[in-house]
Structure formats: C-alpha cells, structure tokens
Design a protein around this motif. Structure first.
Motif, mmCIF file in Angstrom:
data_model
loop_
_atom_site.group_PDB
_atom_site.id
_atom_site.type_symbol
_atom_site.label_atom_id
_atom_site.label_comp_id
_atom_site.label_asym_id
_atom_site.label_seq_id
_atom_site.Cartn_x
_atom_site.Cartn_y
_atom_site.Cartn_z
ATOM 1 N N GLU A 196 6.603 0.568 10.358
ATOM 2 C CA GLU A 196 5.363 1.060 11.240
ATOM 3 C C GLU A 196 4.243 -0.070 11.053
ATOM 4 N N ILE A 197 4.172 -0.686 9.862
ATOM 5 C CA ILE A 197 3.042 -1.307 9.649
ATOM 6 C C ILE A 197 3.372 -3.047 9.548
ATOM 7 N N GLY A 198 4.616 -3.317 9.970
ATOM 8 C CA GLY A 198 4.804 -4.558 9.880
ATOM 9 C C GLY A 198 3.951 -5.540 10.740
ATOM 10 N N ILE A 199 3.717 -5.197 12.008
ATOM 11 C CA ILE A 199 3.100 -6.041 12.639
ATOM 12 C C ILE A 199 1.835 -6.218 12.176
ATOM 13 N N GLN A 200 0.773 -5.135 11.787
ATOM 14 C CA GLN A 200 -0.392 -5.185 11.021
ATOM 15 C C GLN A 200 -0.393 -6.078 9.923
ATOM 16 N N ASN A 201 0.650 -5.744 9.059
ATOM 17 C CA ASN A 201 0.776 -6.493 7.877
ATOM 18 C C ASN A 201 0.985 -8.200 8.178
ATOM 19 N N ALA A 202 1.597 -8.391 9.196
ATOM 20 C CA ALA A 202 1.819 -10.062 9.691
ATOM 21 C C ALA A 202 0.439 -10.592 10.027
ATOM 22 N N LYS A 203 -0.333 -9.789 10.941
ATOM 23 C CA LYS A 203 -1.675 -9.964 11.398
ATOM 24 C C LYS A 203 -2.654 -10.167 10.005
ATOM 25 N N ASP A 204 -2.319 -9.481 9.105
ATOM 26 C CA ASP A 204 -3.348 -9.508 7.977
ATOM 27 C C ASP A 204 -3.099 -11.011 7.170
ATOM 28 N N ALA A 205 -1.737 -11.072 6.795
ATOM 29 C CA ALA A 205 -1.272 -12.160 6.402
ATOM 30 C C ALA A 205 -1.634 -13.544 7.034
ATOM 31 N N LEU A 206 -1.499 -13.486 8.516
ATOM 32 C CA LEU A 206 -1.767 -14.701 8.991
ATOM 33 C C LEU A 206 -3.252 -15.043 8.951
ATOM 34 N N LYS A 207 -4.005 -14.197 8.797
ATOM 35 C CA LYS A 207 -5.507 -14.353 8.707
ATOM 36 C C LYS A 207 -5.831 -14.988 7.433
ATOM 37 N N LEU A 208 -5.003 -14.354 6.394
ATOM 38 C CA LEU A 208 -5.234 -15.076 5.139
ATOM 39 C C LEU A 208 -4.825 -16.454 4.841
ATOM 40 N N LEU A 209 -3.707 -16.680 5.602
ATOM 41 C CA LEU A 209 -3.032 -18.191 5.559
ATOM 42 C C LEU A 209 -3.772 -19.230 6.301
ATOM 43 N N MET A 210 -4.486 -18.634 7.425
ATOM 44 C CA MET A 210 -5.271 -19.503 8.012
ATOM 45 C C MET A 210 -6.691 -20.007 7.350
ATOM 46 N N GLN A 211 -7.137 -18.963 6.464
ATOM 47 C CA GLN A 211 -8.311 -19.228 5.698
ATOM 48 C C GLN A 211 -7.991 -20.341 4.744
ATOM 49 N N ARG A 212 -6.618 -20.351 4.300
ATOM 50 C CA ARG A 212 -6.246 -21.264 3.187
ATOM 51 C C ARG A 212 -5.717 -22.574 3.705
ATOM 52 N N ASN A 213 -5.951 -23.020 5.081
ATOM 53 C CA ASN A 213 -6.103 -24.299 5.493
ATOM 54 C C ASN A 213 -4.425 -24.437 5.763
ATOM 55 N N MET A 214 -3.602 -23.245 6.265
ATOM 56 C CA MET A 214 -2.205 -23.374 6.368
ATOM 57 C C MET A 214 -1.698 -23.691 7.607
ATOM 58 N N ARG A 215 -2.658 -23.609 8.580
ATOM 59 C CA ARG A 215 -2.470 -23.849 9.815
ATOM 60 C C ARG A 215 -1.328 -24.941 10.370
ATOM 61 N N ASN A 216 -1.370 -26.094 9.952
ATOM 62 C CA ASN A 216 -0.547 -27.040 10.300
ATOM 63 C C ASN A 216 0.865 -26.851 9.609
ATOM 64 N N HIS A 217 1.127 -26.115 8.710
ATOM 65 C CA HIS A 217 2.240 -25.716 7.783
ATOM 66 C C HIS A 217 2.826 -24.279 8.107
ATOM 67 N N LEU A 218 2.431 -23.807 9.297
ATOM 68 C CA LEU A 218 3.041 -22.495 9.474
ATOM 69 C C LEU A 218 4.198 -22.821 10.515
ATOM 70 N N ILE A 219 5.252 -22.254 10.067
ATOM 71 C CA ILE A 219 6.402 -22.553 10.994
ATOM 72 C C ILE A 219 7.040 -21.001 11.488
ATOM 73 N N TRP A 220 8.073 -21.015 12.736
ATOM 74 C CA TRP A 220 8.643 -19.828 13.078
ATOM 75 C C TRP A 220 9.931 -19.836 13.286
ATOM 76 N N GLY A 221 10.726 -18.784 13.089
ATOM 77 C CA GLY A 221 12.150 -18.528 13.426
ATOM 78 C C GLY A 221 12.399 -17.149 13.830
ATOM 79 N N SER A 222 13.436 -17.238 14.852
ATOM 80 C CA SER A 222 13.603 -15.692 15.328
ATOM 81 C C SER A 222 14.212 -14.939 14.234
ATOM 82 N N ASP A 223 15.032 -15.292 13.279
ATOM 83 C CA ASP A 223 15.768 -14.653 12.469
ATOM 84 C C ASP A 223 16.935 -13.951 13.002
ATOM 85 N N TRP A 224 17.232 -14.569 14.089
ATOM 86 C CA TRP A 224 18.391 -14.065 14.742
ATOM 87 C C TRP A 224 19.779 -13.924 13.886
#
Length: 266
Positions: A196-224
């Motif tokens: 139920e809270i996965g999306i909000q947890n992800a949004k909260d974590a993203l904000k903290l990662l951006m604050q730590r200058n990780m913008r250029n080292h964030l990557i994505w995968g589908s997890d298919w």
C-alpha cells in the motif's frame, strides 16, 4: 539516445533450483518474451540480472546474451573462487558484473582472502558489484568495498523497512555513506517497499537521494517479470509508475537514457 532497461530476469521453469532458493517459479520467462516487452515499450537495450533462485548456474542468461549480443548485457551470480580466466571468458560473453543477493542469508565477510582476491579481479576487468540487501547489511559492506575501483550498484532503493519508511535509521545511515561518483541506486521495484505504501516510500526515498547529489547515478529497471509480484505488476505499470514517482519528464528521461548508458556500456 535509446531507452535502456537496467534490471530484468529471464529463466526456465524447469531449471534445477538450489536447495537454498526462497522462491521457485512455475513458469518460463523467456528472453524472446522479454524482447517483445522491450520492443513494445520502445527500449532498445537492457541488462539481465541472474535471479537468486538459479544460484551460480548462469547458463540460460548466457544463452540469452548470445542471441541478442547487440541489445543485452548480464549481471552474473558467481562463486568468490571464480578464477580470472573464467571471468575474462564471461566478460567476452557480455557479463559486466556480479550480483550479491543477501536476503535470507547471513552477511558475507568481504575481508576474507577469497573475497579480497575476487573483488580485486573484478576491478581489474572493470566489472560492477550489484547488491540486493537490507540497509543493515549495506552499511557494513560499503566501507569494505570503498578501496576497490568498482562501481557499486544498490538494488531497489536500498530495500529499507517498508513500515519504518525513510525514517529507518539504517537507511539514513546508508544515505550518508553514498558517494555520487562511486555508488549507483536503482530507483526501481517500488512494490518491494510495501504493497500500500510502496509508491510513497519510493517518492520519499527519491527526495532524499536527490538531496545527496545522486541525480546522475540513479538508474531504472523494469524488474520484469516481477518475481513474487506477478499478479500486481507488469512492464507497463512498472514504467508508468516510475515516471509518476520521478514526477519530472527531464529526470525520468535522463535516468532511462544517459544514466543507464553511463553505467552499462555496450
């Protein structure tokens, strides 16, 4: 620049599973089916990750890489006693790193002679180390890995405790250890951070990662094919929800193209 999916799995349901496997799929996730997903969603390249339930038998993934050598690379699961010649052979077959999945097992001693020799060999061939582990393990491992000339990739937002969310003290410790030039974080698998809270947890974590200058080292995968979550997720939903979590078209495009391709060279 082409879109890249940096995290997916392929496997056959009749593979022999290690006795330690926590999950045994009853279906096949073929490389052909996966390529269809990529084509349907406009992705040209991708990285296959050896699933933990196959152990060190990387044979199906290697076959997949051989079928699509221009489109696929692989992250293998290997014993820390694997010799240099085997690593070089795997490198030629499209393997670009190893995965260490520590859910359900004890944290390894990376200061042991076998691990130290193995990590040095990985650095010599310019591979990466991808770790799926809870923060309590990651905060133990990152300082040990620091001296090695290796890209360290952290799976699925660091898999912090879904109930505690980003206030998980070990997760906050992990964030403080991140070095933007050395560490990469996969902003994927939001559904592994709580139903139920996965999306909000992800949004909260993203904000903290951006604050730590990780913008250029964030990557994505589908997890298919989204093992253990097949009934609630598919490639389309994983991609559209990722874009909602990022909530910035420019950053989402950067992650899917520039960031992914900076880490995974083809």
């Amino acid at each position: 620049m082409d879109y890249m999916d940096a995290h997916a799995h392929v496997f056959l349901h009749h593979d022999t599973f290690p006795t330690t496997a926590r999950y045994r799929p009853t279906y096949t996730a073929s490389v052909e089916s996966y390529i269809e997903q990529l084509d349907r969603h406009g992705f040209h390249k991708a990285v296959l990750v050896q699933p933990s339930f196959l152990g060190t038998d990387n044979s199906y993934m290697l076959t997949a890489l051989s079928k699509y050598p221009e489109r696929l690379r692989g992250i293998a699961v290997l014993s820390n006693t694997t010799d240099a010649s085997t690593l070089r052979s795997l490198d030629k077959q499209g393997i670009v790193g190893i995965r260490i999945n520590l859910f359900g097992i004890t944290c390894p001693d990376l200061t042991s002679p076998h691990w130290k020799a193995f990590l040095s060999q990985l650095a010599d061939i310019n591979w990466q180390v991808e770790i799926q582990a809870p923060p309590v393990y990651l905060i133990q491992l990152l300082p040990i890995l620091k001296p090695y000339r290796l890209n360290i990739v952290i799976d699925h937002f660091g898999r912090f405790n879904p109930i505690k969310g980003v206030q998980d003290q070990e997760f906050l410790q992990l964030l403080d250890m991140l070095e933007p030039e050395k560490h990469w974080v996969k902003v994927s698998g939001y559904y592994r951070l709580g139903n139920e809270i996965g999306i909000q947890n992800a949004k909260d974590a993203l904000k903290l990662l951006m604050q730590r200058n990780m913008r250029n080292h964030l990557i994505w995968g589908s997890d298919w094919p989204h093992t253990q979550n097949e009934s609630q997720i598919n490639f389309t939903k994983a991609l559209t929800t990722f874009k909602k979590i990022i909530n910035c078209d420019e950053l989402a495009a950067q992650i899917l193209t520039t960031n992914n391709t900076n880490l995974f060279t083809f």
